[in-house]
Write a protein that holds these residues in place. Structure first.
Motif, short mmCIF file in Angstrom:
data_model
loop_
_atom_site.label_atom_id
_atom_site.label_comp_id
_atom_site.label_asym_id
_atom_site.label_seq_id
_atom_site.Cartn_x
_atom_site.Cartn_y
_atom_site.Cartn_z
N ILE A 97 0.94 -1.02 0.03
CA ILE A 97 0.04 0.06 -0.02
C ILE A 97 1.06 1.49 0.01
N GLU A 98 1.99 1.26 0.82
CA GLU A 98 2.86 2.37 1.11
C GLU A 98 3.41 2.70 -0.18
N GLU A 99 3.96 1.48 -1.00
CA GLU A 99 4.52 1.82 -2.35
C GLU A 99 3.76 1.98 -3.53
N LYS A 100 2.35 1.60 -3.32
CA LYS A 100 1.50 2.09 -4.47
C LYS A 100 1.82 0.92 -5.57
N PRO A 102 0.45 -1.71 -7.96
CA PRO A 102 -0.68 -1.69 -8.64
C PRO A 102 -1.55 -3.03 -8.65
N ASN A 121 -7.75 0.65 -1.74
CA ASN A 121 -6.50 1.19 -2.15
C ASN A 121 -6.08 1.18 -3.59
N ILE A 123 -5.88 -1.50 -5.30
CA ILE A 123 -5.03 -2.57 -5.88
C ILE A 123 -5.84 -3.73 -6.33
#
Length: 319
Positions: A97-100, A102, A121, A123
């Motif tokens: 989540i922090e590093e986004k 996908p 988020n 993802i």
């Protein structure tokens, strides 16, 4: 050609590279994504030694994610290590989540506690059960899985518990759910891709065909063994949870002998040395103490190529 998997995952070609534990790293994964597919970091991506710490595992994953970002601006994915107690899941989930990142791959376990933060988020979730069934396919659809991977008995390494081939499992699952299905197991060239699509798959999830590539971190002797082998060379033995498939090594031959002598699945699994046996065999090229996991689709693989050449071959209908 419109393709739901390409649209959902924001990729050019409907192919995912399997997250093969020790034999993935940032360079390899970025090469897959740069060639139009979706590269996936495996649980031990970029590593050469074992850690039992969930926190260290997560931070190692963060490092490899950041390296991958520096090498591609295309989407890529991360394996979310999911076990029943979720010990390793939460630290990695936080990093993802922090590093986004996908896309994540979830192996086997459907748990609302995991799905909620991923959905919040935005993802995307690729779900790949160890043994595909109509029941878990429908459950995955209800949970909000974006893409379902149907794995046949043709795959490398730990094979499904039910002896149903890839080209039998695909139509069974595709007819049962509405979300897109990817085919996994035994696909070694474009003929397998075309067959998978004819049976209802909308993409392919491939592992073995990507090992003998210039960018893959597997040992060079292992890459050459795969290029020189056919499906007739493969050994199979019982283990947990069901069976395992390997090219001949001293260890894999010993495991076959244990199986033939009536050893229990637990005893054979212990003899494998866990994923450490894969690290020794495939990453280090130690054919004495390790094993080499590949699927039955290796026969058409005749040379060591670039990742791009593999994807261009498999995905030639999408060029």
């Amino acid at each position: 050609m419109n393709n739901r998997i390409c649209e959902i995952l924001n990729i050019e070609k409907p192919i995912i590279q399997g997250p093969m534990s020790w034999i993935t790293n940032a360079e390899f994964v970025a090469a897959v994504s740069n060639a139009g597919g979706l590269g996936f970091l495996g649980p031990n991506a970029g590593q050469t030694d074992v850690t039992r710490s969930p926190e260290v595992t997560a931070e190692r994953m963060r490092t490899e994610i950041q390296k991958t970002k520096a090498l591609t601006n295309k989407p890529f994915g991360t394996t979310l290590i999911v076990s029943h107690d979720l010990t390793y899941t939460w630290p990695i989930l936080e990093v993802v989540i922090e590093e986004k990142v996908p896309v994540v791959l979830i192996n086997g376990i459907l748990d609302e506690k995991i799905f909620k933060p991923l959905k919040e988020n935005n993802i995307k979730i690729v779900f790949r059960p160890g043994t595909p069934t109509i029941e878990n396919a429908k459950a995955a659809e209800e949970f909000g899985v974006d893409v379902y991977v149907a794995t046949g008995f043709d795959e490398g390494g730990t094979v499904p518990e039910r002896v149903i081939g890839t080209f039998s499992i695909i139509p069974m699952i595709a007819d049962a759910i509405h979300i897109p299905v990817m085919a996994a197991g035994g696909i070694g060239d474009v003929r397998g891709v075309r067959a998978a699509f004819a049976l209802g798959a909308e993409g392919v999830f491939a592992g073995s065909v990507f090992i003998p590539t210039n960018e893959n971190p597997a040992a060079e002797n292992v890459k050459q063994m795969i290029a020189d082998a056919t499906a007739e060379d493969l050994l199979m033995f019982r283990t947990l949870p069901a069976y395992y498939r390997s090219l001949p090594t001293k260890l894999s031959k010993k495991l076959v002998e244990m199986d033939e002598d009536g050893a229990s699945r637990e005893e054979i699994a212990k003899g494998m040395g866990g994923s450490g046996g894969m690290r020794l065999g495939m990453l280090e090229g130690n054919t004495e103490d390790g094993y080499i996991s590949v699927g039955t689709g290796i026969t058409p693989i005749k040379e060591i190529r670039t990742v791009k050449a593999v994807i261009d071959d498999l995905m030639q209908d999408f060029n």
